[in-house]
Design an enzyme around this catalytic site. Structure first.
Site, PDB file in Angstrom:
ATOM      1  N   GLY A  37       0.832  -1.196   0.000  1.00 48.39           N
ATOM      2  CA  GLY A  37       0.000   0.000   0.000  1.00 48.39           C
ATOM      3  C   GLY A  37       0.864   1.241   0.000  1.00 48.39           C
ATOM      4  O   GLY A  37       1.933   1.271  -0.605  1.00 48.39           O
ATOM      5  N   CYS A  38       0.431   2.251   0.720  1.00 45.91           N
ATOM      6  CA  CYS A  38       1.147   3.519   0.793  1.00 45.91           C
ATOM      7  C   CYS A  38       2.580   3.301   1.262  1.00 45.91           C
ATOM      8  O   CYS A  38       2.819   2.770   2.338  1.00 45.91           O
ATOM      9  CB  CYS A  38       0.419   4.454   1.761  1.00 45.91           C
ATOM     10  SG  CYS A  38       1.354   5.932   2.166  1.00 45.91           S
ATOM     11  N   PHE A  39       3.545   3.718   0.452  1.00 48.20           N
ATOM     12  CA  PHE A  39       4.931   3.470   0.830  1.00 48.20           C
ATOM     13  C   PHE A  39       5.375   4.291   2.031  1.00 48.20           C
ATOM     14  O   PHE A  39       6.299   3.910   2.739  1.00 48.20           O
ATOM     15  CB  PHE A  39       5.903   3.588  -0.333  1.00 48.20           C
ATOM     16  CG  PHE A  39       5.846   4.821  -1.209  1.00 48.20           C
ATOM     17  CD1 PHE A  39       5.333   6.039  -0.773  1.00 48.20           C
ATOM     18  CD2 PHE A  39       6.339   4.756  -2.501  1.00 48.20           C
ATOM     19  CE1 PHE A  39       5.320   7.157  -1.595  1.00 48.20           C
ATOM     20  CE2 PHE A  39       6.334   5.866  -3.347  1.00 48.20           C
ATOM     21  CZ  PHE A  39       5.824   7.069  -2.877  1.00 48.20           C
ATOM     22  N   TRP A  40       4.711   5.423   2.293  1.00 56.51           N
ATOM     23  CA  TRP A  40       5.054   6.195   3.505  1.00 56.51           C
ATOM     24  C   TRP A  40       4.888   5.321   4.746  1.00 56.51           C
ATOM     25  O   TRP A  40       5.711   5.340   5.648  1.00 56.51           O
ATOM     26  CB  TRP A  40       4.151   7.395   3.681  1.00 56.51           C
ATOM     27  CG  TRP A  40       4.143   8.421   2.617  1.00 56.51           C
ATOM     28  CD1 TRP A  40       5.101   8.684   1.677  1.00 56.51           C
ATOM     29  CD2 TRP A  40       3.092   9.369   2.388  1.00 56.51           C
ATOM     30  NE1 TRP A  40       4.704   9.722   0.886  1.00 56.51           N
ATOM     31  CE2 TRP A  40       3.490  10.162   1.291  1.00 56.51           C
ATOM     32  CE3 TRP A  40       1.870   9.618   2.996  1.00 56.51           C
ATOM     33  CZ2 TRP A  40       2.696  11.208   0.817  1.00 56.51           C
ATOM     34  CZ3 TRP A  40       1.080  10.649   2.521  1.00 56.51           C
ATOM     35  CH2 TRP A  40       1.487  11.434   1.427  1.00 56.51           C
ATOM     36  N   TYR A 181      -3.462  11.055   7.694  1.00 55.97           N
ATOM     37  CA  TYR A 181      -3.671  10.167   6.551  1.00 55.97           C
ATOM     38  C   TYR A 181      -3.813   8.718   7.019  1.00 55.97           C
ATOM     39  O   TYR A 181      -4.725   8.002   6.618  1.00 55.97           O
ATOM     40  CB  TYR A 181      -2.507  10.287   5.544  1.00 55.97           C
ATOM     41  CG  TYR A 181      -2.416   9.085   4.652  1.00 55.97           C
ATOM     42  CD1 TYR A 181      -3.295   8.921   3.582  1.00 55.97           C
ATOM     43  CD2 TYR A 181      -1.513   8.057   4.918  1.00 55.97           C
ATOM     44  CE1 TYR A 181      -3.257   7.779   2.796  1.00 55.97           C
ATOM     45  CE2 TYR A 181      -1.472   6.924   4.144  1.00 55.97           C
ATOM     46  CZ  TYR A 181      -2.341   6.790   3.086  1.00 55.97           C
ATOM     47  OH  TYR A 181      -2.316   5.658   2.332  1.00 55.97           O
TER      48      TYR A 181
END
Length: 197
Positions: A37-40, A181
């Protein structure tokens, strides 16, 4: 002549200490490419793992060289948002790293991860050879544990492209935006549902 052997031995020792061990300087590290998913979020979670020295957000698996975030997030390049993890196998094995990966993804989601939808946000393990066999065994073990199909794919290792600088260490540089987020995306809520507290 009788001094030649001790002089050569001392020279070798001096060279050894000046240049270090004959091993490659990076011989104590290994790399893994993982998508979740979101790499952050995946970068932030994996950087905290003991034995991991670095996690870099980036892109892999698509058809465009040096893709941009805008291109990848459009879902048209075939890339995934990934994290390249550098770790010390003497501290954490590849199998143990996979255990840390699994508890940070929803392995049952085939359409993305959490609120991020699309192929570019799917959970993927990129592995070949012995690591691929370990990944397959790890996946099979989870399928047995849960009694259902794990949707996370295992794919050959592609070219890794680092993401733009503003994506690196995003959670540290933009903690308020990052935490909002992550909460708004329902990542931790879903992880608790799958893996427990």
């Amino acid at each position: 002549m009788k001094y030649l052997l001790p002089v050569l031995a001392l020279s070798f020792l001096a060279l050894f200490f000046v240049m270090g061990s004959p091993k490659n300087a990076n011989a104590g590290t290994a790399k893994a490419i993982l998508a979740g998913g979101c790499f952050w979020c995946l970068e932030h979670d994996l950087e905290k793992v003991q034995g991991v020295s670095e996690a870099v957000s980036g892109y892999a698996g698509g058809t465009v060289d040096n893709p941009t975030y805008k291109q990848v997030s459009s879902g048209t390049t075939g890339h995934y948002e990934v994290v390249e993890v550098t770790y010390d196998p003497d501290v954490i094995s590849y199998a143990q790293l996979l255990d840390k990966f699994w508890i940070n993804v929803d392995p049952f989601d085939s359409g993305g991860q959490f609120c991020d939808r699309g192929q570019q946000y799917k959970a993927v393990i990129f592995a070949e050879g012995g690591e691929r066999r370990l990944a397959q065994a790890s996946k099979a073990k989870l399928e047995e544990k849960f009694g259902k199909t794990i949707e996370t794919e295992i794919i050959a290792v592609p070219t890794f492209y680092p993401a733009e600088d503003y994506h690196q260490d995003y959670a540290d540089k933009n903690s308020v935006k990052y935490n909002f987020y992550r909460w708004n995306c329902g990542r931790d809520k879903r992880l608790s549902e799958v893996w427990g507290k």
